[in-house]
Design an enzyme around this catalytic site. Sequence first.
Site, PDB file in Angstrom:
ATOM      1  CG  ASP A 145     -13.517   6.626  -0.465  1.00 24.42           C
ATOM      2  OD1 ASP A 145     -13.506   6.450   0.769  1.00 24.42           O
ATOM      3  OD2 ASP A 145     -12.498   6.541  -1.172  1.00 24.42           O
ATOM      4  CG  HIS A 169      -8.543   0.289  -2.553  1.00 25.07           C
ATOM      5  ND1 HIS A 169      -7.753  -0.799  -2.223  1.00 25.07           N
ATOM      6  CD2 HIS A 169      -9.153   0.658  -1.387  1.00 25.07           C
ATOM      7  CE1 HIS A 169      -7.889  -1.071  -0.943  1.00 25.07           C
ATOM      8  NE2 HIS A 169      -8.726  -0.218  -0.413  1.00 25.07           N
ATOM      9  CB  CYS A 180     -13.971   1.303   0.524  1.00 24.99           C
ATOM     10  SG  CYS A 180     -13.255   2.955   0.676  1.00 24.99           S
ATOM     11  NE  ARG A 236      -3.830   0.707   2.068  1.00 26.04           N
ATOM     12  CZ  ARG A 236      -5.024   0.837   2.647  1.00 26.04           C
ATOM     13  NH1 ARG A 236      -5.156   1.551   3.744  1.00 26.04           N
ATOM     14  NH2 ARG A 236      -6.077   0.239   2.141  1.00 26.04           N
ATOM     15  CD  GLN A 244     -12.930  -1.738  -0.197  1.00 23.51           C
ATOM     16  OE1 GLN A 244     -12.110  -1.636   0.692  1.00 23.51           O
ATOM     17  NE2 GLN A 244     -14.120  -2.284   0.003  1.00 23.51           N
ATOM     18  NE  ARG A 246     -10.142  -5.029   0.776  1.00 20.30           N
ATOM     19  CZ  ARG A 246      -9.370  -4.038   1.245  1.00 20.30           C
ATOM     20  NH1 ARG A 246      -9.940  -3.010   1.841  1.00 20.30           N
ATOM     21  NH2 ARG A 246      -8.064  -4.050   1.082  1.00 20.30           N
TER      22      ARG A 246
HETATM   23  N1  NVA Z   1      -9.916   6.936  -0.950  1.00 24.18           N
HETATM   24  C1  NVA Z   1      -9.500   6.477   0.355  1.00 24.18           C
HETATM   25  C2  NVA Z   1      -9.747   5.022   0.484  1.00 24.18           C
HETATM   26  C3  NVA Z   1      -9.374   4.437   1.822  1.00 24.18           C
HETATM   27  C4  NVA Z   1      -9.565   2.955   1.884  1.00 24.18           C
HETATM   28  C5  NVA Z   1      -8.031   6.788   0.562  1.00 24.18           C
HETATM   29  O1  NVA Z   1      -7.235   6.604  -0.369  1.00 24.18           O
HETATM   30  O2  NVA Z   1      -7.674   7.247   1.653  1.00 24.18           O
HETATM   31  N1   CP Z   2     -11.107   0.026   2.850  1.00 20.38           N
HETATM   32  C1   CP Z   2      -9.821  -0.019   3.276  1.00 20.38           C
HETATM   33  O1   CP Z   2      -8.890  -0.245   2.485  1.00 20.38           O
HETATM   34  O2   CP Z   2      -9.672   0.174   4.600  1.00 20.38           O
HETATM   35  P1   CP Z   2      -8.305   0.414   5.387  1.00 20.38           P
HETATM   36  O3   CP Z   2      -7.748   1.741   4.925  1.00 20.38           O
HETATM   37  O4   CP Z   2      -8.669   0.388   6.822  1.00 20.38           O
HETATM   38  O5   CP Z   2      -7.341  -0.686   5.020  1.00 20.38           O
END
Ligand code: NVA
Ligand code: CP
Length: 305
Positions: free
Chosen positions: A222, A130, A262, A103, A133, A290
Amino acid sequence: MTQHFLALHDYNEIELYGVLTLARELKEKQKLGIPHKLLDGKTVALIFEKSSTRTRVSFEVGVFQLGGHGLFMSSGTSQMGRGEPIRDTARCMARYCDGVMIRTYGQEIVEEFAQYSDVPVINGLTDLFHPCQIMADLMTVIEHKRSYEGLKFAWVGDGNNMANTWIEAAAIFGFELRLACPSGYEPDAKVMEWAKTKAPGRIILTTDPKEAVAGADVLNTDVWASMGQESEQKQRERAFAGYCLNDELLALANPDCIVMHCLPAHRGEEISDSVIEGKHSVVWDEAENRLHVQKAIMARLIGGV
Ligand code: NVA
Ligand code: CP
Protein backbone atom coordinates in the site's frame (compact mmCIF):
# COMPACT_ATOMS: atom_id res chain seq x y z
CA MET A 1 -27.97 -3.75 20.59
CA THR A 2 -27.38 -2.38 17.08
CA GLN A 3 -24.82 -4.39 15.14
CA HIS A 4 -22.04 -2.37 13.54
CA PHE A 5 -19.05 -3.20 11.30
CA LEU A 6 -16.19 -1.18 12.77
CA ALA A 7 -13.35 -3.71 12.97
CA LEU A 8 -12.83 -7.37 12.07
CA HIS A 9 -12.04 -8.24 15.70
CA ASP A 10 -15.73 -7.84 16.61
CA TYR A 11 -16.50 -10.96 14.56
CA ASN A 12 -15.33 -14.57 14.36
CA GLU A 13 -14.24 -16.58 11.33
CA ILE A 14 -17.65 -18.21 10.80
CA GLU A 15 -19.47 -14.86 10.83
CA LEU A 16 -17.00 -13.23 8.44
CA TYR A 17 -16.92 -16.28 6.16
CA GLY A 18 -20.73 -16.08 6.04
CA VAL A 19 -20.46 -12.52 4.72
CA LEU A 20 -17.96 -13.65 2.07
CA THR A 21 -20.33 -16.43 0.97
CA LEU A 22 -23.22 -13.97 0.74
CA ALA A 23 -20.97 -11.63 -1.27
CA ARG A 24 -20.27 -14.40 -3.78
CA GLU A 25 -24.00 -15.13 -4.08
CA LEU A 26 -24.79 -11.45 -4.66
CA LYS A 27 -21.99 -11.20 -7.24
CA GLU A 28 -23.49 -14.16 -9.10
CA LYS A 29 -26.97 -12.62 -8.98
CA GLN A 30 -25.73 -9.29 -10.23
CA LYS A 31 -23.85 -10.92 -13.12
CA LEU A 32 -26.95 -12.93 -14.09
CA GLY A 33 -29.26 -9.93 -13.74
CA ILE A 34 -31.28 -11.54 -10.93
CA PRO A 35 -32.87 -8.83 -8.74
CA HIS A 36 -31.69 -8.75 -5.13
CA LYS A 37 -33.43 -5.74 -3.61
CA LEU A 38 -32.41 -6.49 -0.06
CA LEU A 39 -32.41 -2.80 0.95
CA ASP A 40 -35.67 -1.92 -0.79
CA GLY A 41 -36.73 1.59 0.22
CA LYS A 42 -33.85 2.03 2.67
CA THR A 43 -31.39 4.92 2.84
CA VAL A 44 -27.72 4.57 3.73
CA ALA A 45 -25.75 7.73 4.54
CA LEU A 46 -22.19 7.70 3.18
CA ILE A 47 -20.07 10.14 5.15
CA PHE A 48 -16.59 11.05 3.89
CA GLU A 49 -14.10 13.06 5.90
CA LYS A 50 -11.32 11.88 3.53
CA SER A 51 -11.11 11.48 -0.25
CA SER A 52 -12.32 8.34 -2.01
CA THR A 53 -12.89 6.85 -5.43
CA ARG A 54 -13.60 3.13 -4.91
CA THR A 55 -15.31 3.29 -1.53
CA ARG A 56 -17.68 6.04 -2.54
CA VAL A 57 -18.60 4.55 -5.90
CA SER A 58 -18.89 0.95 -4.71
CA PHE A 59 -21.09 1.91 -1.77
CA GLU A 60 -23.31 4.21 -3.84
CA VAL A 61 -23.71 1.69 -6.65
CA GLY A 62 -24.08 -1.15 -4.13
CA VAL A 63 -26.96 0.53 -2.27
CA PHE A 64 -28.64 1.29 -5.61
CA GLN A 65 -28.35 -2.33 -6.77
CA LEU A 66 -29.90 -3.42 -3.47
CA GLY A 67 -32.90 -1.17 -4.14
CA GLY A 68 -31.97 1.53 -1.65
CA HIS A 69 -30.70 5.09 -1.74
CA GLY A 70 -27.10 6.09 -0.94
CA LEU A 71 -26.79 9.58 0.45
CA PHE A 72 -23.32 11.12 -0.01
CA MET A 73 -22.14 13.53 2.68
CA SER A 74 -18.76 15.19 3.12
CA SER A 75 -17.45 16.94 6.18
CA GLY A 76 -16.71 20.03 4.08
CA THR A 77 -20.35 20.49 3.10
CA SER A 78 -22.02 19.41 6.33
CA GLN A 79 -22.01 20.73 9.89
CA MET A 80 -19.47 18.03 10.79
CA GLY A 81 -16.79 20.20 9.17
CA ARG A 82 -17.88 23.13 11.35
CA GLY A 83 -17.39 21.20 14.56
CA GLU A 84 -20.82 19.74 15.31
CA PRO A 85 -20.21 16.95 17.82
CA ILE A 86 -20.08 13.43 16.37
CA ARG A 87 -22.66 12.22 18.85
CA ASP A 88 -25.18 14.84 17.70
CA THR A 89 -24.63 14.00 14.02
CA ALA A 90 -24.96 10.29 14.81
CA ARG A 91 -28.26 10.68 16.66
CA CYS A 92 -29.80 12.82 13.92
CA MET A 93 -28.63 10.60 11.05
CA ALA A 94 -30.24 7.61 12.74
CA ARG A 95 -33.61 9.43 12.68
CA TYR A 96 -33.46 9.75 8.88
CA CYS A 97 -31.40 6.82 7.63
CA ASP A 98 -31.34 3.04 7.98
CA GLY A 99 -27.55 2.76 8.07
CA VAL A 100 -24.38 4.83 7.92
CA MET A 101 -20.98 4.30 6.36
CA ILE A 102 -18.27 6.63 7.57
CA ARG A 103 -14.69 7.25 6.40
CA THR A 104 -12.74 9.36 8.84
CA TYR A 105 -9.50 9.76 10.82
CA GLY A 106 -9.41 8.24 14.31
CA GLN A 107 -11.00 4.86 15.02
CA GLU A 108 -12.48 6.49 18.14
CA ILE A 109 -14.62 8.67 15.85
CA VAL A 110 -16.40 5.69 14.28
CA GLU A 111 -16.69 4.10 17.71
CA GLU A 112 -18.34 7.20 19.15
CA PHE A 113 -20.58 7.50 16.10
CA ALA A 114 -21.68 3.88 16.56
CA GLN A 115 -22.22 4.32 20.29
CA TYR A 116 -24.76 7.07 19.63
CA SER A 117 -26.30 5.57 16.50
CA ASP A 118 -29.50 3.53 16.58
CA VAL A 119 -28.75 2.25 13.07
CA PRO A 120 -25.79 0.11 11.87
CA VAL A 121 -22.51 1.95 11.27
CA ILE A 122 -19.90 0.64 8.81
CA ASN A 123 -16.24 1.66 8.91
CA GLY A 124 -15.24 2.85 5.42
CA LEU A 125 -11.60 3.42 6.54
CA THR A 126 -9.98 5.03 9.54
CA ASP A 127 -6.32 5.67 10.32
CA LEU A 128 -6.35 2.33 12.17
CA PHE A 129 -8.46 -0.06 10.08
CA HIS A 130 -9.95 -0.66 6.62
CA PRO A 131 -12.18 -3.70 7.24
CA CYS A 132 -14.34 -3.49 4.07
CA GLN A 133 -11.17 -3.57 1.96
CA ILE A 134 -9.74 -6.65 3.67
CA MET A 135 -13.06 -8.47 3.26
CA ALA A 136 -12.91 -7.70 -0.48
CA ASP A 137 -9.29 -8.85 -0.51
CA LEU A 138 -10.18 -12.15 1.17
CA MET A 139 -12.99 -12.67 -1.32
CA THR A 140 -10.46 -12.13 -4.12
CA VAL A 141 -8.00 -14.59 -2.56
CA ILE A 142 -10.75 -17.23 -2.35
CA GLU A 143 -11.70 -16.63 -6.00
CA HIS A 144 -8.13 -16.98 -7.21
CA LYS A 145 -6.83 -19.59 -4.76
CA ARG A 146 -10.05 -21.42 -3.76
CA SER A 147 -9.26 -20.88 -0.07
CA TYR A 148 -7.01 -18.90 2.24
CA GLU A 149 -6.18 -22.04 4.22
CA GLY A 150 -2.54 -23.04 4.11
CA LEU A 151 -1.53 -19.91 2.19
CA LYS A 152 1.34 -17.64 3.17
CA PHE A 153 0.51 -13.92 3.08
CA ALA A 154 3.14 -11.18 2.87
CA TRP A 155 2.93 -7.46 3.52
CA VAL A 156 5.67 -5.09 2.32
CA GLY A 157 5.63 -1.44 3.35
CA ASP A 158 3.95 0.78 5.89
CA GLY A 159 2.44 -0.64 9.07
CA ASN A 160 -0.74 1.31 8.31
CA ASN A 161 -4.52 0.78 8.43
CA MET A 162 -4.31 -1.92 5.74
CA ALA A 163 -1.48 -3.75 7.53
CA ASN A 164 -3.36 -3.57 10.85
CA THR A 165 -6.48 -5.03 9.29
CA TRP A 166 -4.51 -7.83 7.58
CA ILE A 167 -3.04 -8.65 11.00
CA GLU A 168 -6.55 -8.94 12.47
CA ALA A 169 -7.61 -11.10 9.51
CA ALA A 170 -4.61 -13.42 9.94
CA ALA A 171 -5.43 -13.88 13.62
CA ILE A 172 -9.13 -14.54 12.98
CA PHE A 173 -8.77 -16.73 9.87
CA GLY A 174 -5.57 -18.41 11.08
CA PHE A 175 -3.28 -17.91 8.08
CA GLU A 176 0.42 -17.04 8.18
CA LEU A 177 1.25 -13.37 7.63
CA ARG A 178 4.78 -11.99 7.35
CA LEU A 179 5.11 -8.23 7.37
CA ALA A 180 8.20 -6.25 6.35
CA CYS A 181 8.04 -2.68 7.65
CA PRO A 182 10.90 -0.22 8.13
CA SER A 183 11.87 0.51 11.67
CA GLY A 184 9.65 3.29 13.04
CA TYR A 185 6.78 2.36 10.68
CA GLU A 186 5.57 -0.82 12.38
CA PRO A 187 1.88 -1.75 12.66
CA ASP A 188 -0.14 -0.65 15.67
CA ALA A 189 1.36 -2.22 18.83
CA LYS A 190 -2.02 -3.03 20.43
CA VAL A 191 -3.28 -4.71 17.26
CA MET A 192 -0.08 -6.79 17.11
CA GLU A 193 -0.38 -7.79 20.74
CA TRP A 194 -4.03 -8.80 20.34
CA ALA A 195 -3.28 -10.82 17.21
CA LYS A 196 -0.20 -12.54 18.61
CA THR A 197 -2.17 -13.65 21.67
CA LYS A 198 -5.04 -14.90 19.52
CA ALA A 199 -2.85 -16.68 16.94
CA PRO A 200 0.61 -17.35 18.39
CA GLY A 201 3.33 -17.80 15.77
CA ARG A 202 1.11 -16.86 12.79
CA ILE A 203 2.17 -13.22 12.47
CA ILE A 204 5.83 -12.41 11.89
CA LEU A 205 7.23 -8.88 11.74
CA THR A 206 10.58 -8.18 10.07
CA THR A 207 12.36 -5.23 8.46
CA ASP A 208 13.51 -7.41 5.52
CA PRO A 209 11.14 -7.43 2.50
CA LYS A 210 12.92 -10.52 1.10
CA GLU A 211 12.16 -12.48 4.24
CA ALA A 212 8.50 -11.46 4.06
CA VAL A 213 7.91 -12.45 0.44
CA ALA A 214 10.03 -15.65 0.33
CA GLY A 215 7.66 -18.45 -0.78
CA ALA A 216 4.58 -16.27 -0.21
CA ASP A 217 1.30 -16.96 -2.05
CA VAL A 218 -0.34 -13.57 -1.58
CA LEU A 219 1.72 -10.37 -1.78
CA ASN A 220 0.34 -7.10 -0.54
CA THR A 221 1.44 -3.51 -0.32
CA ASP A 222 0.00 0.00 0.00
CA VAL A 223 1.06 3.63 -0.29
CA TRP A 224 3.93 4.89 1.88
CA ALA A 225 2.02 8.00 2.97
CA SER A 226 -1.64 7.46 3.77
CA MET A 227 -4.35 10.11 3.73
CA GLY A 228 -3.53 12.64 6.42
CA GLN A 229 0.25 11.98 6.14
CA GLU A 230 0.87 13.98 2.95
CA SER A 231 3.36 16.30 4.69
CA GLU A 232 5.55 13.26 5.53
CA GLN A 233 5.82 12.12 1.89
CA LYS A 234 9.49 13.03 1.34
CA GLN A 235 10.65 11.68 4.68
CA ARG A 236 8.72 8.47 4.04
CA GLU A 237 10.22 8.06 0.57
CA ARG A 238 13.63 7.94 2.23
CA ALA A 239 12.52 5.55 4.98
CA PHE A 240 10.82 3.16 2.53
CA ALA A 241 13.62 2.95 -0.06
CA GLY A 242 14.05 -0.79 -0.76
CA TYR A 243 10.41 -1.56 0.07
CA CYS A 244 9.13 -1.43 -3.51
CA LEU A 245 7.22 -4.56 -4.55
CA ASN A 246 9.12 -5.07 -7.81
CA ASP A 247 10.14 -7.96 -10.08
CA GLU A 248 13.16 -8.74 -7.93
CA LEU A 249 11.01 -9.31 -4.84
CA LEU A 250 8.31 -11.07 -6.85
CA ALA A 251 10.90 -13.61 -8.04
CA LEU A 252 11.31 -14.80 -4.44
CA ALA A 253 7.60 -15.54 -3.96
CA ASN A 254 5.65 -18.67 -4.92
CA PRO A 255 5.58 -18.81 -8.77
CA ASP A 256 1.74 -18.96 -8.54
CA CYS A 257 1.48 -15.97 -6.22
CA ILE A 258 -1.08 -13.21 -6.54
CA VAL A 259 -0.31 -9.53 -6.01
CA MET A 260 -2.81 -7.23 -4.31
CA HIS A 261 -3.03 -3.50 -3.72
CA CYS A 262 -6.08 -1.71 -2.35
CA LEU A 263 -5.42 1.32 -4.60
CA PRO A 264 -4.71 4.13 -5.21
CA ALA A 265 -1.20 2.97 -6.16
CA HIS A 266 1.95 5.04 -6.57
CA ARG A 267 3.87 3.24 -9.30
CA GLY A 268 7.62 3.37 -8.74
CA GLU A 269 7.15 3.85 -4.99
CA GLU A 270 5.51 0.94 -3.13
CA ILE A 271 4.93 -1.10 -6.31
CA SER A 272 6.55 -1.17 -9.74
CA ASP A 273 4.53 -0.61 -12.90
CA SER A 274 5.63 -4.05 -14.15
CA VAL A 275 4.24 -5.80 -11.06
CA ILE A 276 0.90 -3.99 -10.82
CA GLU A 277 0.35 -4.46 -14.56
CA GLY A 278 1.87 -7.96 -14.59
CA LYS A 279 0.27 -11.41 -14.75
CA HIS A 280 0.25 -11.95 -10.97
CA SER A 281 -1.72 -8.79 -10.28
CA VAL A 282 -5.36 -9.22 -9.23
CA VAL A 283 -5.94 -5.58 -8.28
CA TRP A 284 -8.91 -4.99 -10.61
CA ASP A 285 -10.79 -8.04 -9.29
CA GLU A 286 -9.91 -6.82 -5.81
CA ALA A 287 -11.35 -3.38 -6.58
CA GLU A 288 -14.52 -4.92 -8.07
CA ASN A 289 -15.07 -7.10 -5.03
CA ARG A 290 -15.45 -4.02 -2.84
CA LEU A 291 -18.88 -3.70 -4.45
CA HIS A 292 -19.99 -7.26 -3.75
CA VAL A 293 -18.61 -7.57 -0.25
CA GLN A 294 -20.06 -4.24 0.88
CA LYS A 295 -23.46 -5.22 -0.52
CA ALA A 296 -23.22 -8.35 1.64
CA ILE A 297 -22.23 -6.36 4.73
CA MET A 298 -25.12 -3.92 4.20
CA ALA A 299 -27.60 -6.72 3.42
CA ARG A 300 -26.65 -8.47 6.66
CA LEU A 301 -26.54 -5.44 8.94
CA ILE A 302 -29.19 -3.17 7.42
CA GLY A 303 -31.30 -5.58 5.36
CA GLY A 304 -31.42 -8.23 8.10
CA VAL A 305 -30.42 -11.04 5.70
N1 NVA B 1 -3.53 3.42 3.58
C1 NVA B 1 -4.28 4.18 2.61
C2 NVA B 1 -5.39 3.36 2.07
C3 NVA B 1 -6.23 4.05 1.02
C4 NVA B 1 -7.38 3.22 0.57
C5 NVA B 1 -4.81 5.44 3.25
O1 NVA B 1 -5.28 5.39 4.40
O2 NVA B 1 -4.73 6.50 2.62
N1 CP C 1 -9.15 1.24 -1.64
C1 CP C 1 -9.91 2.32 -1.35
O1 CP C 1 -10.50 2.42 -0.26
O2 CP C 1 -9.97 3.23 -2.34
P1 CP C 1 -10.57 4.71 -2.24
O3 CP C 1 -9.70 5.49 -1.30
O4 CP C 1 -10.56 5.22 -3.63
O5 CP C 1 -11.97 4.62 -1.68
